[in-house]
Every structure is written in structure tokens, then in C-alpha cells.
Write a protein that holds these residues in place. Structure first.
Motif, PDB file in Angstrom:
ATOM      1  N   GLN A 147      -3.907   4.595   2.081  1.00 59.53           N
ATOM      2  CA  GLN A 147      -2.914   3.833   1.323  1.00 59.53           C
ATOM      3  C   GLN A 147      -3.534   2.761   0.440  1.00 59.53           C
ATOM      4  N   SER A 148      -4.851   2.604   0.450  1.00 54.88           N
ATOM      5  CA  SER A 148      -5.483   1.433  -0.171  1.00 54.88           C
ATOM      6  C   SER A 148      -6.193   1.696  -1.499  1.00 54.88           C
ATOM      7  N   VAL A 149      -5.835   2.770  -2.204  1.00 53.95           N
ATOM      8  CA  VAL A 149      -6.512   3.082  -3.473  1.00 53.95           C
ATOM      9  C   VAL A 149      -5.867   2.238  -4.578  1.00 53.95           C
ATOM     10  N   TRP A 209       6.105   9.621  -2.475  1.00 53.65           N
ATOM     11  CA  TRP A 209       5.226   8.544  -2.053  1.00 53.65           C
ATOM     12  C   TRP A 209       5.560   8.140  -0.622  1.00 53.65           C
ATOM     13  N   GLN A 210       4.535   7.774   0.130  1.00 56.84           N
ATOM     14  CA  GLN A 210       4.690   7.145   1.440  1.00 56.84           C
ATOM     15  C   GLN A 210       4.105   5.735   1.336  1.00 56.84           C
ATOM     16  N   PHE A 211       4.824   4.751   1.851  1.00 53.73           N
ATOM     17  CA  PHE A 211       4.387   3.360   1.760  1.00 53.73           C
ATOM     18  C   PHE A 211       4.157   2.790   3.149  1.00 53.73           C
ATOM     19  N   THR A 212       3.101   2.010   3.279  1.00 54.48           N
ATOM     20  CA  THR A 212       2.877   1.273   4.526  1.00 54.48           C
ATOM     21  C   THR A 212       3.362  -0.161   4.394  1.00 54.48           C
ATOM     22  N   ALA A 213       3.562  -0.610   3.169  1.00 57.70           N
ATOM     23  CA  ALA A 213       4.176  -1.901   2.889  1.00 57.70           C
ATOM     24  C   ALA A 213       4.761  -1.831   1.481  1.00 57.70           C
ATOM     25  N   ALA A 214       5.958  -2.333   1.332  1.00 56.45           N
ATOM     26  CA  ALA A 214       6.626  -2.256   0.029  1.00 56.45           C
ATOM     27  C   ALA A 214       6.217  -3.433  -0.836  1.00 56.45           C
ATOM     28  N   HIS A 259       0.814  -1.205   0.000  1.00 58.04           N
ATOM     29  CA  HIS A 259       0.000   0.000   0.000  1.00 58.04           C
ATOM     30  C   HIS A 259       0.854   1.265   0.000  1.00 58.04           C
ATOM     31  N   GLY A 260       0.300   2.348  -0.562  1.00 55.87           N
ATOM     32  CA  GLY A 260       1.003   3.616  -0.540  1.00 55.87           C
ATOM     33  C   GLY A 260       0.162   4.733  -1.121  1.00 55.87           C
TER      34      GLY A 260
END
Length: 200
Positions: free
Chosen positions: A58-60, A113-118, A28-29
């Protein structure tokens, strides 16, 4: 014997759940430079009443292959997710304009970009609306320039938690526009979409 079989089946189910959760759904990001609509809505952000997107900006996520495939026209900013439909509207839920980042044509800018999981990544692409686009309707392909103004290949690598791309903002733009950022995942059928309102 029954207890051992149950324990083994439970162990397999747990491993399966972990395996599933480590796939595309964990990737997500979103963009925060320029400020994306989902970031503006998210986590008690500056825009209220956006619905469920406030809990997961982050889920779009939608099908990749834009512009040939991917979300339908009018649903690009939400990536076709009905629960995130507030992002597709030309104005924020209270009826005022979305917050817009000030840009100058031709300037160098760090798109972030900011990521919550790569996740393994094919590339990042950035599109912008045409001059004279309809600002009072949800975003369509016809409203966007046909080719991205910035493409960053990523060759299957995984991004860090924060990633910036330096690029030149298109010149010859005036007034209000939308920048569409598309993060294409390499090993799933999906991509992540972020719409940012900007003003020249």
C-alpha cells in the motif's frame, strides 16, 4: 516541578507524534483489479523475491502531478522508492513475466482500489501503454498514452476501504500492456501509483 514539566513535555511529544502519524504517511492504498505488481508481491503473494514491498504493498507513494511531475521515467511503478525497485523491472524477480489480467478492448471493467487508510482525494486517473511500447524496459512516459483513458474526480472526499470505478477499457489494444493507476491525494504533495500488467 521538574516531574510536572517532564510530563507536560512528554504529553506534547505524544500529541505531536499522533498528529504526524495522522498526516500523509497514514494514507495508503493499491489496486487489486486489475492485479497490481505490488499486490502480486505483497503479503506472501504469488510473486516472490520483491524485497520490502512484500510487507507494504500500500506504500507506493511519490510526488503528485503526473505526468508533468511525479516519479522519474523508469521509476514510475515504484513511485521513485528505491526499496520498491523490483516493481519497475519489466519481469518479476525470477525472470518470468508479471502475472497479467486478461482484458478485451472496449469492455466495461471495474477498476478497484483497496485502502489501508483513507485520505482526502483529488482524483483517480488511469493510463495505458501505447501499441508498440517497449515491454523489455522499465515504464516511461513515452510508453504511455498521453492522456488517461479514465479520470474519476473525487472532490476532496475520503474513499471507503474498497472503491471501484467502472470504466471502458481502451479498444484497439493487442498483446501485453501496463495500466498505470494514479490516486492523487488532495491535501498532501503526494500521489499513490500502481502498475498492473494486462493482456488483450
Amino acid at each position: 516541578m521538574r516531574k510536572k514539566m517532564y510530563a507536560a513535555m512528554l504529553g506534547l511529544a505524544t500529541v505531536g507524534a499522533v498528529t504526524l502519524s495522522s498526516g500523509g504517511a497514514s494514507s495508503h492504498g493499491y489496486t487489486d483489479q486489475p492485479l497490481s505488481r505490488q499486490k502480486a508481491c505483497g503479503n506472501g503473494g504469488i510473486v516472490k523475491g520483491c524485497g520490502s514491498i512484500q510487507y507494504e504493498p500500500q506504500s507506493v507513494e511519490g510526488l503528485k502531478g503526473f505526468p508533468g511531475r511525479g516519479p522519474a521515467d523508469g521509476k514510475i511503478c515504484s513511485a521513485g522508492n528505491g526499496g520498491f525497485s523490483a516493481l519497475d523491472q519489466p519481469k518479476q524477480p525470477n525472470g518470468t513475466a508479471w502475472p497479467a489480467t486478461q482484458l478485451s478492448g472496449g469492455q466495461s471493467y471495474n477498476f478497484r482500489w483497496q485502502f489501508t487508510a483513507a485520505h482526502a482525494t483529488a482524483d483517480f486517473k488511469y493510463y495505458i501503454t501505447k501499441n508498440g511500447w517497449n515491454q523489455n524496459a522499465p515504464l516511461t512516459r513515452a510508453a504511455l498514452e498521453s492522456t488517461p483513458f479514465l479520470t474519476v474526480p473525487y472532490n476532496g472526499q475520503r474513499p471507503p476501504w474498497t472503491l471501484s470505478h467502472s470504466g471502458q477499457v481502451p479498444s484497439g489494444k493487442t498483446g501485453n500492456h501496463v495500466v498505470l493507476a494514479v490516486w492523487t491525494v488532495a491535501d498532501t504533495p503526494n500521489a499513490f501509483y500502481a502498475c498492473s500488467d494486462v493482456k488483450f
